[in-house]
Write a protein that holds these residues in place. Sequence first.
Motif, PDB file in Angstrom:
ATOM      1  N   MET A  34       0.799  -1.279   0.231  1.00 44.95           N
ATOM      2  CA  MET A  34       0.055   0.010  -0.156  1.00 44.95           C
ATOM      3  C   MET A  34       1.089   1.365  -0.124  1.00 44.95           C
ATOM      4  O   MET A  34       1.948   1.252   0.497  1.00 44.95           O
ATOM      5  CB  MET A  34      -1.004   0.077   1.292  1.00 44.95           C
ATOM      6  N   GLY A  55       3.787  -5.260   6.548  1.00 43.03           N
ATOM      7  CA  GLY A  55       3.994  -3.980   7.222  1.00 43.03           C
ATOM      8  C   GLY A  55       5.516  -4.102   7.701  1.00 43.03           C
ATOM      9  O   GLY A  55       5.777  -2.920   8.652  1.00 43.03           O
ATOM     10  N   SER A  58       9.080  -0.270   5.135  1.00 46.62           N
ATOM     11  CA  SER A  58       8.281   1.160   4.615  1.00 46.62           C
ATOM     12  C   SER A  58       9.266   1.917   3.787  1.00 46.62           C
ATOM     13  O   SER A  58      10.464   1.959   3.814  1.00 46.62           O
ATOM     14  CB  SER A  58       7.581   1.792   5.740  1.00 46.62           C
ATOM     15  N   VAL A  70       3.647   5.591   8.203  1.00 47.23           N
ATOM     16  CA  VAL A  70       2.467   4.806   7.679  1.00 47.23           C
ATOM     17  C   VAL A  70       2.732   3.487   8.504  1.00 47.23           C
ATOM     18  O   VAL A  70       3.624   2.779   8.922  1.00 47.23           O
ATOM     19  CB  VAL A  70       3.072   4.383   6.190  1.00 47.23           C
ATOM     20  N   ARG A  72      -0.245  -0.370   9.216  1.00 45.82           N
ATOM     21  CA  ARG A  72      -1.266  -0.946   8.652  1.00 45.82           C
ATOM     22  C   ARG A  72      -1.905  -1.992   9.536  1.00 45.82           C
ATOM     23  O   ARG A  72      -0.962  -2.420  10.286  1.00 45.82           O
ATOM     24  CB  ARG A  72      -1.119  -1.708   7.081  1.00 45.82           C
ATOM     25  N   ASN A  74      -3.777  -5.313   9.214  1.00 46.37           N
ATOM     26  CA  ASN A  74      -4.157  -6.276   8.239  1.00 46.37           C
ATOM     27  C   ASN A  74      -5.471  -7.364   8.852  1.00 46.37           C
ATOM     28  O   ASN A  74      -6.270  -7.925   7.900  1.00 46.37           O
ATOM     29  CB  ASN A  74      -3.324  -7.636   7.925  1.00 46.37           C
ATOM     30  N   LEU A  79      -5.388   0.776   6.216  1.00 45.90           N
ATOM     31  CA  LEU A  79      -4.149   1.528   6.253  1.00 45.90           C
ATOM     32  C   LEU A  79      -3.995   2.711   7.009  1.00 45.90           C
ATOM     33  O   LEU A  79      -5.124   3.430   7.046  1.00 45.90           O
ATOM     34  CB  LEU A  79      -3.639   1.857   4.685  1.00 45.90           C
ATOM     35  N   CYS A  96      -4.840   6.868  -1.131  1.00 48.52           N
ATOM     36  CA  CYS A  96      -4.281   5.727  -0.930  1.00 48.52           C
ATOM     37  C   CYS A  96      -4.406   4.852  -2.218  1.00 48.52           C
ATOM     38  O   CYS A  96      -5.137   4.991  -2.837  1.00 48.52           O
ATOM     39  CB  CYS A  96      -4.788   4.891   0.209  1.00 48.52           C
TER      40      CYS A  96
END
Length: 124
Positions: A34, A55, A58, A70, A72, A74, A79, A96
């Motif tokens: 993402m 995740g 990044s 950032v 996330r 799951n 996000l 996004c």
Amino acid sequence: QVQLVESGGGLVQAGGSLRLSCAASGRTFSRYAMAWFRQGPGKEREFVAYITQSGGGSAYADSVKGRFTVSRDNVKNTLYLQMNSLKAEDTAVYVCAAASTQGLISTPLPYEYWGQGTQVTVSS
């Protein structure tokens, strides 16, 4: 198909904080890397941040490094973008995006699905 819906934008003073969310529905969220992009008034769309499927990795644009984070979830299929120390130049529509392939993560190319965006306005 993956549907992406952003929220959390608004008006904030310079130096303030906001947390954006991007809720995903449809196919398995955890299969997609993402990213956040933004487009300011009169500007081209630009990369902001990226996160891997798990995740665990990044990446950030230099302009936001050290100020934005950032993440996330799951399980919640969501996000996030935590934005601190906001500046007037962060004013933009934040969008996004989801990618099932790797490579060129700071460009729009690998991202198959996009949200509609949420407006962030930072007053100086």
